[in-house]
Design a protein around this motif. Structure first.
Motif, short mmCIF file in Angstrom:
data_model
loop_
_atom_site.label_atom_id
_atom_site.label_comp_id
_atom_site.label_asym_id
_atom_site.label_seq_id
_atom_site.Cartn_x
_atom_site.Cartn_y
_atom_site.Cartn_z
N VAL A 167 70.18 25.42 10.62
CA VAL A 167 69.71 25.94 11.90
C VAL A 167 69.21 27.37 11.75
O VAL A 167 68.16 27.75 12.25
CB VAL A 167 70.82 25.87 12.96
N ASN A 168 69.99 28.18 11.04
CA ASN A 168 69.62 29.56 10.74
C ASN A 168 70.41 30.00 9.51
O ASN A 168 71.03 29.17 8.85
CB ASN A 168 69.85 30.49 11.94
N GLU A 169 70.40 31.27 9.22
CA GLU A 169 71.06 31.75 8.01
C GLU A 169 72.58 31.56 8.05
O GLU A 169 73.23 31.52 7.01
CB GLU A 169 70.76 33.25 7.80
N GLN A 170 73.14 31.40 9.25
CA GLN A 170 74.59 31.31 9.37
C GLN A 170 75.05 30.07 10.13
O GLN A 170 76.18 30.05 10.62
CB GLN A 170 75.13 32.57 10.06
N LEU A 171 74.22 29.05 10.21
CA LEU A 171 74.64 27.83 10.88
C LEU A 171 74.01 26.61 10.22
O LEU A 171 72.79 26.50 10.13
CB LEU A 171 74.25 27.86 12.37
N PHE A 172 74.88 25.71 9.77
CA PHE A 172 74.49 24.44 9.20
C PHE A 172 75.25 23.35 9.95
O PHE A 172 76.42 23.53 10.29
CB PHE A 172 74.84 24.37 7.71
N VAL A 173 74.58 22.24 10.22
CA VAL A 173 75.22 21.14 10.94
C VAL A 173 74.93 19.84 10.21
O VAL A 173 73.79 19.57 9.81
CB VAL A 173 74.70 21.04 12.39
N ALA A 174 75.97 19.03 10.01
CA ALA A 174 75.84 17.73 9.35
C ALA A 174 76.43 16.66 10.25
O ALA A 174 77.36 16.90 11.02
CB ALA A 174 76.55 17.74 8.00
N VAL A 175 75.88 15.43 10.14
CA VAL A 175 76.35 14.31 10.95
C VAL A 175 76.52 13.09 10.07
O VAL A 175 75.96 13.01 8.97
CB VAL A 175 75.38 13.99 12.10
N GLY A 176 77.29 12.09 10.58
CA GLY A 176 77.46 10.90 9.78
C GLY A 176 78.25 9.80 10.45
O GLY A 176 78.20 9.62 11.68
N ASP A 177 78.99 9.07 9.64
CA ASP A 177 79.71 7.88 10.08
C ASP A 177 80.81 8.23 11.08
O ASP A 177 81.35 9.35 11.06
CB ASP A 177 80.30 7.19 8.86
N ARG A 178 81.12 7.27 11.97
CA ARG A 178 82.21 7.40 12.94
C ARG A 178 82.03 8.60 13.86
O ARG A 178 83.00 9.18 14.35
CB ARG A 178 83.56 7.47 12.22
N GLY A 179 80.78 8.98 14.09
CA GLY A 179 80.51 10.10 14.98
C GLY A 179 80.83 11.45 14.40
O GLY A 179 80.89 12.46 15.14
N HIS A 180 81.01 11.54 13.08
CA HIS A 180 81.40 12.81 12.48
C HIS A 180 80.34 13.88 12.71
O HIS A 180 79.15 13.66 12.49
CB HIS A 180 81.62 12.64 10.98
N LEU A 181 80.81 15.05 13.12
CA LEU A 181 79.99 16.25 13.26
C LEU A 181 80.68 17.39 12.51
O LEU A 181 81.87 17.66 12.73
CB LEU A 181 79.86 16.65 14.73
N LEU A 182 79.93 18.05 11.63
CA LEU A 182 80.50 19.15 10.84
C LEU A 182 79.60 20.37 10.96
O LEU A 182 78.37 20.24 10.91
CB LEU A 182 80.62 18.74 9.38
N VAL A 183 80.20 21.53 11.09
CA VAL A 183 79.43 22.77 11.16
C VAL A 183 79.94 23.73 10.08
O VAL A 183 81.10 23.68 9.67
CB VAL A 183 79.50 23.43 12.55
N SER A 184 79.04 24.62 9.64
CA SER A 184 79.39 25.60 8.63
C SER A 184 78.60 26.88 8.87
O SER A 184 77.46 26.84 9.36
CB SER A 184 79.06 25.06 7.23
#
Length: 341
Positions: free
Chosen positions: A46-63
């Motif tokens: 998203v920007n230099e300090q935000l990453f978002v990943a998605v996947g199975d079972r509705g998983h949402l991960l941010v970094s």
């Protein structure tokens, strides 16, 4: 397995308003200690300090650094297939059960916008031009549009995206048997796998070599002749304005005239390719099944393999400085990039 592994002015544009409510109430995702090692299908920087990943079972991960990841609860347990942000705060993810969820706080919380398990169809990709106007698309030509940030979504059907042989048949059926017309309309289009925007043009690829473009954010489309008879899953524009498309059985094509003509790129592997991406050094990467990762340093004219640690399918990646962050069927992986000797 997952979306990326599964595989004109409009003569007719029918719109039915779809609201976020569904007769079936979804179950929120579970917070799991090993969520970052689960099947993940897409990610975005998203920007230099935000990453978002998605996947199975509705998983949402941010970094905040692409290294440490935190799971955020999702309002669904459906497989999420694609994620997109229009700015630092506003993002959307789509997936199975025609699911659409959204965030207005940079991924820290997510709200349900659409959940339609009765369709038995997955959405494969989502794209927004700003925080209000967006498109979500998927299996059997599913095509939704919003003009209010996803508060409401409209189901659209574009006759110009139908093959020429079926187009006349549908027109006739609409006049003679409206009910049969609606049934046929629900399955006559190919799967729409990916939508990509460059400048003011939308590019859409899909099943059976489907390729179409739009210059008015999808209000009307031009369907182009198929240049490949298999499914296409990945598409991106290089720094030199070359389109790279990739798909089943390791097939890769490049176009230097914005999709008017295509040339096949010869590869020494046949794994299905899932995504195309570029980095700040103008390198082009292809991710694929069986741990396939390829890089081109000549604008997509040729590709060479990049060694990966295992044979897990790589669904997508983002370039971060001297490394790639990968989402795979075994979770998030980080791969340091070796400079050419």
């Amino acid at each position: 397995m997952m979306v990326k592994l599964l595989s004109s002015v409009a003569a007719l544009l029918l719109t039915t308003h779809i609201h976020a409510e569904s007769a079936v109430v979804p179950t929120p995702s579970f917070l799991m200690p090993l969520a970052e090692k689960a099947v993940l299908t897409d990610l975005i920087r998203v920007n230099e300090q935000l990453f978002v990943a998605v996947g199975d079972r509705g998983h949402l991960l941010v970094s905040t650094d692409s290294i440490s990841w935190k799971q955020i609860q999702s309002p669904v347990q459906s497989l999420l297939t694609s994620v997109y942000f229009s700015d630092d705060k506003h993002g959307w993810a789509v997936g199975h059960d025609a699911t659409i969820i959204a965030t207005q706080d940079g991924g820290q919380s997510w709200q349900l916008q659409q959940f339609k398990p009765e369709t038995d169809k997955p959405l494969f990709d989502v794209l927004f031009v700003d925080s209000s106007h967006g498109i979500a698309l998927g299996a059997y030509g599913m095509f939704y549009r919003t003009t209010d940030g996803g508060k409401t979504w409209s189901d659209e059907f574009h006759l110009e995206l139908v093959g020429s042989e079926d187009r006349e048949y549908l027109k006739e059926l609409q006049e003679t048997d409206p009910d049969a017309y609606l049934d046929e309309r629900a399955s006559v289009l190919p799967h729409f796998n990916r939508i990509y925007q460059h400048s003011n043009v939308l590019y859409m690829i899909g099943e059976s070599g489907f390729f179409a473009t739009s210059s008015d954010f999808g209000k009307s489309w031009t369907r182009h002749p198929e240049f490949y008879n298999g499914s296409l899953f990945g598409l991106a524009m290089t720094a030199k304005n070359t389109l790279i498309a990739a798909g089943l059985r390791g097939n890769v094509f490049r176009s230097t005239d914005l999709g008017q003509s295509w040339q096949e790129v010869q590869l020494n592997q046949t794994a299905t390719l899932n995504s195309v991406l570029t980095d700040a050094a103008d390198h082009v990467y292809l991710t694929g099944n069986a741990g396939t990762l390829l890089v081109s340093r000549d604008d997509g004219l040729s590709f060479e393999p990049v060694e990966t640690k295992d044979s897990k399918a790589i669904l997508n990646a983002v370039a971060v400085k001297e490394q790639l962050v990968l989402v795979t069927e075994a979770g998030i992986r980080t791969l340091a990039l070796k400079k050419p000797e």
